[in-house]
Scaffold this active site. Structure first.
Site, PDB file in Angstrom:
ATOM      1  N   LYS A 172       3.425  -3.015  -7.467  1.00 15.02           N
ATOM      2  CA  LYS A 172       4.819  -2.969  -7.931  1.00 15.02           C
ATOM      3  C   LYS A 172       5.781  -3.483  -6.866  1.00 15.02           C
ATOM      4  O   LYS A 172       6.740  -4.162  -7.180  1.00 15.02           O
ATOM      5  CB  LYS A 172       5.206  -1.531  -8.294  1.00 15.02           C
ATOM      6  CG  LYS A 172       6.622  -1.397  -8.836  1.00 15.02           C
ATOM      7  CD  LYS A 172       6.791  -2.147 -10.137  1.00 15.02           C
ATOM      8  CE  LYS A 172       8.179  -1.991 -10.711  1.00 15.02           C
ATOM      9  NZ  LYS A 172       8.380  -2.875 -11.888  1.00 15.02           N
ATOM     10  N   HIS A 204       6.905 -35.053 -20.612  1.00 17.24           N
ATOM     11  CA  HIS A 204       6.587 -35.721 -19.334  1.00 17.24           C
ATOM     12  C   HIS A 204       5.239 -35.285 -18.785  1.00 17.24           C
ATOM     13  O   HIS A 204       5.038 -35.247 -17.580  1.00 17.24           O
ATOM     14  CB  HIS A 204       7.701 -35.423 -18.329  1.00 17.24           C
ATOM     15  CG  HIS A 204       9.039 -35.923 -18.771  1.00 17.24           C
ATOM     16  ND1 HIS A 204       9.359 -37.256 -18.862  1.00 17.24           N
ATOM     17  CD2 HIS A 204      10.136 -35.253 -19.212  1.00 17.24           C
ATOM     18  CE1 HIS A 204      10.591 -37.399 -19.308  1.00 17.24           C
ATOM     19  NE2 HIS A 204      11.104 -36.199 -19.525  1.00 17.24           N
ATOM     20  N   TRP A 221      -3.688  -1.759  -1.408  1.00 14.76           N
ATOM     21  CA  TRP A 221      -3.713  -3.061  -2.075  1.00 14.76           C
ATOM     22  C   TRP A 221      -4.279  -4.003  -1.020  1.00 14.76           C
ATOM     23  O   TRP A 221      -3.666  -4.213   0.030  1.00 14.76           O
ATOM     24  CB  TRP A 221      -2.313  -3.502  -2.500  1.00 14.76           C
ATOM     25  CG  TRP A 221      -2.300  -4.775  -3.268  1.00 14.76           C
ATOM     26  CD1 TRP A 221      -2.568  -4.941  -4.591  1.00 14.76           C
ATOM     27  CD2 TRP A 221      -2.027  -6.082  -2.764  1.00 14.76           C
ATOM     28  NE1 TRP A 221      -2.462  -6.256  -4.948  1.00 14.76           N
ATOM     29  CE2 TRP A 221      -2.147  -6.991  -3.841  1.00 14.76           C
ATOM     30  CE3 TRP A 221      -1.696  -6.575  -1.501  1.00 14.76           C
ATOM     31  CZ2 TRP A 221      -1.948  -8.352  -3.707  1.00 14.76           C
ATOM     32  CZ3 TRP A 221      -1.477  -7.942  -1.363  1.00 14.76           C
ATOM     33  CH2 TRP A 221      -1.616  -8.811  -2.457  1.00 14.76           C
ATOM     34  N   GLU A 275      10.134 -16.282 -17.578  1.00  9.08           N
ATOM     35  CA  GLU A 275       9.876 -14.834 -17.474  1.00  9.08           C
ATOM     36  C   GLU A 275       8.948 -14.368 -18.582  1.00  9.08           C
ATOM     37  O   GLU A 275       8.051 -13.553 -18.349  1.00  9.08           O
ATOM     38  CB  GLU A 275      11.200 -14.063 -17.499  1.00  9.08           C
ATOM     39  CG  GLU A 275      11.083 -12.557 -17.619  1.00  9.08           C
ATOM     40  CD  GLU A 275      10.220 -11.885 -16.543  1.00  9.08           C
ATOM     41  OE1 GLU A 275       9.913 -12.542 -15.530  1.00  9.08           O
ATOM     42  OE2 GLU A 275       9.826 -10.725 -16.742  1.00  9.08           O
ATOM     43  N   GLU A 323       0.851 -11.597 -16.396  1.00  8.46           N
ATOM     44  CA  GLU A 323       0.627 -10.364 -15.631  1.00  8.46           C
ATOM     45  C   GLU A 323      -0.130  -9.328 -16.434  1.00  8.46           C
ATOM     46  O   GLU A 323      -0.941  -8.585 -15.896  1.00  8.46           O
ATOM     47  CB  GLU A 323       1.981  -9.724 -15.299  1.00  8.46           C
ATOM     48  CG  GLU A 323       2.787 -10.360 -14.248  1.00  8.46           C
ATOM     49  CD  GLU A 323       3.966  -9.483 -13.918  1.00  8.46           C
ATOM     50  OE1 GLU A 323       3.916  -8.828 -12.872  1.00  8.46           O
ATOM     51  OE2 GLU A 323       4.919  -9.427 -14.701  1.00  8.46           O
ATOM     52  N   CYS A 329       0.894  -1.163   0.000  1.00  8.55           N
ATOM     53  CA  CYS A 329       0.000   0.000   0.000  1.00  8.55           C
ATOM     54  C   CYS A 329       0.925   1.204   0.000  1.00  8.55           C
ATOM     55  O   CYS A 329       2.129   1.074   0.184  1.00  8.55           O
ATOM     56  CB  CYS A 329      -0.861   0.028   1.259  1.00  8.55           C
ATOM     57  SG  CYS A 329      -1.905  -1.405   1.429  1.00  8.55           S
ATOM     58  N   ARG A 349       1.873   1.019  -5.934  1.00  4.99           N
ATOM     59  CA  ARG A 349       1.980   0.099  -4.796  1.00  4.99           C
ATOM     60  C   ARG A 349       0.650  -0.566  -4.481  1.00  4.99           C
ATOM     61  O   ARG A 349       0.581  -1.517  -3.712  1.00  4.99           O
ATOM     62  CB  ARG A 349       2.490   0.835  -3.558  1.00  4.99           C
ATOM     63  CG  ARG A 349       3.813   1.537  -3.732  1.00  4.99           C
ATOM     64  CD  ARG A 349       4.164   2.358  -2.515  1.00  4.99           C
ATOM     65  NE  ARG A 349       4.295   1.529  -1.351  1.00  4.99           N
ATOM     66  CZ  ARG A 349       5.437   0.907  -1.009  1.00  4.99           C
ATOM     67  NH1 ARG A 349       6.499   1.065  -1.753  1.00  4.99           N
ATOM     68  NH2 ARG A 349       5.508   0.146   0.046  1.00  4.99           N
ATOM     69  N   LYS A 407       5.368 -12.432 -17.879  1.00  8.28           N
ATOM     70  CA  LYS A 407       4.977 -11.156 -18.487  1.00  8.28           C
ATOM     71  C   LYS A 407       3.597 -11.274 -19.114  1.00  8.28           C
ATOM     72  O   LYS A 407       2.737 -10.428 -18.933  1.00  8.28           O
ATOM     73  CB  LYS A 407       5.989 -10.736 -19.561  1.00  8.28           C
ATOM     74  CG  LYS A 407       7.250 -10.142 -19.018  1.00  8.28           C
ATOM     75  CD  LYS A 407       7.096  -8.761 -18.430  1.00  8.28           C
ATOM     76  CE  LYS A 407       7.094  -8.579 -16.953  1.00  8.28           C
ATOM     77  NZ  LYS A 407       7.713  -9.332 -15.995  1.00  8.28           N
TER      78      LYS A 407
HETATM   79  C1  AGP Z   1       7.437  -8.544 -12.121  1.00 11.53           C
HETATM   80  O1  AGP Z   1       6.860  -8.231 -13.373  1.00 11.53           O
HETATM   81  C2  AGP Z   1       6.434  -8.618 -11.024  1.00 11.53           C
HETATM   82  N1  AGP Z   1       5.787  -7.369 -10.889  1.00 11.53           N
HETATM   83  C3  AGP Z   1       6.942  -9.198  -9.736  1.00 11.53           C
HETATM   84  O2  AGP Z   1       7.105 -10.578  -9.982  1.00 11.53           O
HETATM   85  C4  AGP Z   1       8.293  -8.666  -9.189  1.00 11.53           C
HETATM   86  O3  AGP Z   1       9.339  -9.065 -10.049  1.00 11.53           O
HETATM   87  C5  AGP Z   1       8.530  -9.306  -7.824  1.00 11.53           C
HETATM   88  O4  AGP Z   1       7.502  -8.876  -6.970  1.00 11.53           O
HETATM   89  C6  AGP Z   1       9.893  -8.961  -7.224  1.00 11.53           C
HETATM   90  O5  AGP Z   1       9.994  -7.571  -7.061  1.00 11.53           O
HETATM   91  P1  AGP Z   1      11.438  -6.933  -6.716  1.00 11.53           P
HETATM   92  O6  AGP Z   1      12.326  -7.215  -7.893  1.00 11.53           O
HETATM   93  O7  AGP Z   1      11.174  -5.487  -6.522  1.00 11.53           O
HETATM   94  O8  AGP Z   1      11.935  -7.619  -5.465  1.00 11.53           O
END
Ligand code: AGP
Length: 610
Positions: free
Chosen positions: A605, A506, A77, A483, A490, A2, A27, A487
């Protein structure tokens, strides 16, 4: 998860508070609210709304009489309680005297709530935060001073908090406290600011005090008194913020995510600046100087991180082992912190975190420190908690990353991990020298890929209606697959699964049919033929296949439904260059599916709760 903001000074509080809230919306943005103490009437006006800060702004336009020079605010949040109006901060007592905003989780709130309800306190929300209001009420009713009541309240609660509290009868002070959730105080001229992170106050001051865990502050218009929980004065320093926080604008781009993807080349340059000296065959990290001798004896590295940073760590594992020959484990910080660890001597724990505030990663760092293990940080946000609590570290210098989906930070993280592998390795053979050269020329290759963004938009248009997606790769293509899938998940809410391609047979291949496409990372490297077989197996089951391949790899066109080519680079750099098209692909699909790609649902974030 938050964001909290506060202002106390000689000007109207609302404009700065709103500006700060907007900067912290990354946040969390389930709901927002603010409370302002108006001197004339000696009462606090509180306005709250569900949804984004913009919804709060609309409500404020209907409340013209919200005037006052001291206020606190919050963007939420949801952790405890749905994102409803009654759960929106600030929370306050029935006499409307005590107002609180909170970032974090109070782990023992149920027990406290039961005790207080037995004493007759009436709760109006489902949140953990509300217990702070009623504890304060209880201690004030017992005749304690404001500060005594605040310290007693803090002594009762367990868990993580960044708290700001205002008392109607005390228009000269905002009470703040911090434990595990970040809180900074911005020092102004005759005014002071409070925020969860500096981006909310950098427009007004560059001088901040980072509150430490277990510290409490009484913030006035001039004075700031910082103590520990026993009211003993605590030493603190005022630090100058990095000025680049001011340049956080979208510019010509529709979204921060697209802007930050397009900064990919520049972040590589920033990561290398002052560190990579190709002509001297040298890599240098000022932030590791104090532990250089210890590092040269390191026999094992454990990388701890979350989300995208975890996948960067996975790529780092392959790189450390291939270039520096150091056995490397990568652990999800949320798991590492609970496992009974048996550390071997000469181990270093490397925490990777863009925000430097991720609670699980911070907890993992603390577990390592408690075990006497050398801790290193690879962090983007200067002055963040992980940066300050690790023994040494390296900053990304990638500039603020605002979009919830991490993009440029990922490229920077793997670049620095590659440089670190050269730094830790005595090797300067041709492979390592070629790698250094390739890092130096990588930005140009990223810019070449970015120049073909429209091709990704065309592919996104073709694939954006699917509800499922596989991403598969081998070796360096495996973290890329993970990754890339994250992406897409998300940003588009498509169910995307990243898999090591060798695992498909498998079980997962059972899911493949005409409605289940696969993106295959099939570059011209040691696993090319194996990846080609994977693609054939998927095509044999009518699965659509989009291939990420190298220029000049002809054969793929007759096999795959679609191919996107990238320039060749040494394998350790493939996870960097490969990710650029995958980020664009996810971005354009998210936009085509109508998602607010900078603020996807349910996400935040910086995950500062556990
Ligand atoms: C990434 O796209 C995500 N928003 C999330 O997985 C992020 O990478 C994760 O919360 C770790 O955050 P940080 O790198 O600030 O520790």
């Amino acid at each position: 998860m938050c964001g909290i903001v506060g202002y106390i000074g000689h000007r109207e509080a609302v404009p700065d508070i709103l500006k700060g809230l907007k900067a912290l919306e990354y946040r969390g943005y389930d709901s927002a609210g603010l409370a302002v103490l108006s001197h004339e009437e000696g009462k606090v006006k509180c306005v709250r709304s569900v949804g984004r800060v913009s919804a709060l702004e609309s409500k404020l336009r209907e409340n013209k009489d919200l005037s006052g020079t001291i206020g606190i605010a919050h963007t939420r949040w949801a952790t405890h309680g749905a994102p409803t109006l009654k759960n929106t901060h600030p929370h306050f007592d029935r006499k409307r005297e005590i107002f609180v905003v909170h970032n974090g989780i109070i782990e023992n709130y149920r027990e406290i709530r039961e005790i207080l309800e037995r004493e007759g306190h009436k709760f109006t929300s489902e949140t953990d935060t509300e217990v702070v209001v009623h504890l304060m009420r209880s201690f004030l009713d017992d005749g304690h001073t404001h500060k005594e009541a605040f310290l007693k309240t803090l002594s009762m609660i367990k868990g993580a908090y960044g708290l700001a509290l205002m008392i109607r009868s005390d228009p000269e002070t905002i009470y703040v406290a911090r434990h595990s959730s970040p809180l900074v105080i911005g020092k102004g001229e005759g005014e002071n600011f409070i925020a969860s992170d500096p981006s909310a106050l950098v427009h007004k001051t560059g001088n901040v005090i980072y509150l430490k865990d277990g510290e409490v502050a009484e913030v006035g218009r001039e004075d700031i008194r910082i103590t520990d929980l026993s009211d003993v004065p605590a030493e603190h320093e005022v630090v100058e913020l990095e000025r680049d926080l001011k340049q956080v604008q979208k510019g010509k781009f529709e979204h921060f995510m697209l802007k930050e993807i397009n900064e990919g080349a520049d972040v590589i340059r920033s990561a290398c600046r002052g560190r990579l000296r190709v002509k001297d065959k040298a890599v240098n990290f000022g932030g590791l100087r104090d532990v250089r001798n210890e590092l040269l004896k390191i026999k094992r590295i454990i990388i701890v991180s979350c989300g995208t940073s975890y996948y960067a760590g996975l790529a780092g594992k392959y790189i450390f082992e291939e270039i520096a020959g150091i056995p490397t484990e990568v652990e999800q910080a949320s798991e590492f912190r609970y496992r009974k660890r048996a550390f071997i001597p000469q181990t270093a724990v490397l925490a990777i975190s863009q925000s430097g505030e991720t609670a699980d990663t911070l907890a993992a760092v603390r577990v390592a420190k408690d075990s006497g293990i050398l801790t290193l940080g690879l962090v983007n946000v200067v002055g963040s908690t992980i940066a300050r609590e690790t023994d040494a570290g390296v900053y990304n210098h990638a500039g603020p990353e605002i979009s919830v989906a991490s993009t440029k930070a990922y490229l920077s993280q793997i670049t620095i991990l590659t440089l670190m592998s050269c730094y830790l390795s005595e090797r300067r053979d041709q492979e390592v020298l070629d790698l250094m050269e390739a890092i130096d020329s990588l930005p140009k290759k990223i810019e070449e890929v970015l120049s073909r963004s429209k091709d990704l938009e065309v592919l996104a248009d073709k694939y954006h209606k699917y509800d499922n997606f596989f991403y598969i790769g081998r070796k360096y293509g495996y973290p890329t697959a993970l990754e890339g899938a994250l992406k897409l998940k998300e940003i588009s809410y498509i169910h995307a699964e990243g898999y090591s391609a060798g695992e498909m047979k498998h079980g997962p291949i059972a899911l493949v049919d005409g409605n289940f496409p696969t993106l295959a990372i099939c570059l011209n490297n040691g696993v090319f033929e194996k990846m080609r077989s994977n693609i054939e197996e998927i095509k044999a089951r009518k699965g659509p296949v989009l291939v990420l391949s190298n220029e000049g790899e002809g054969g793929m066109n007759d096999l795959a439904d679609d191919v996107f080519h990238i320039p060749r680079v040494p394998e350790p750099l493939e996870p960097i260059l490969s990710m650029v098209p995958l980020q664009l692909f996810a971005y354009y699909i998210g936009v085509k599916r109508g998602v607010d790609v900078d603020r996807p649902r349910n996400l935040a974030k910086s995950v500062t709760v556990e």
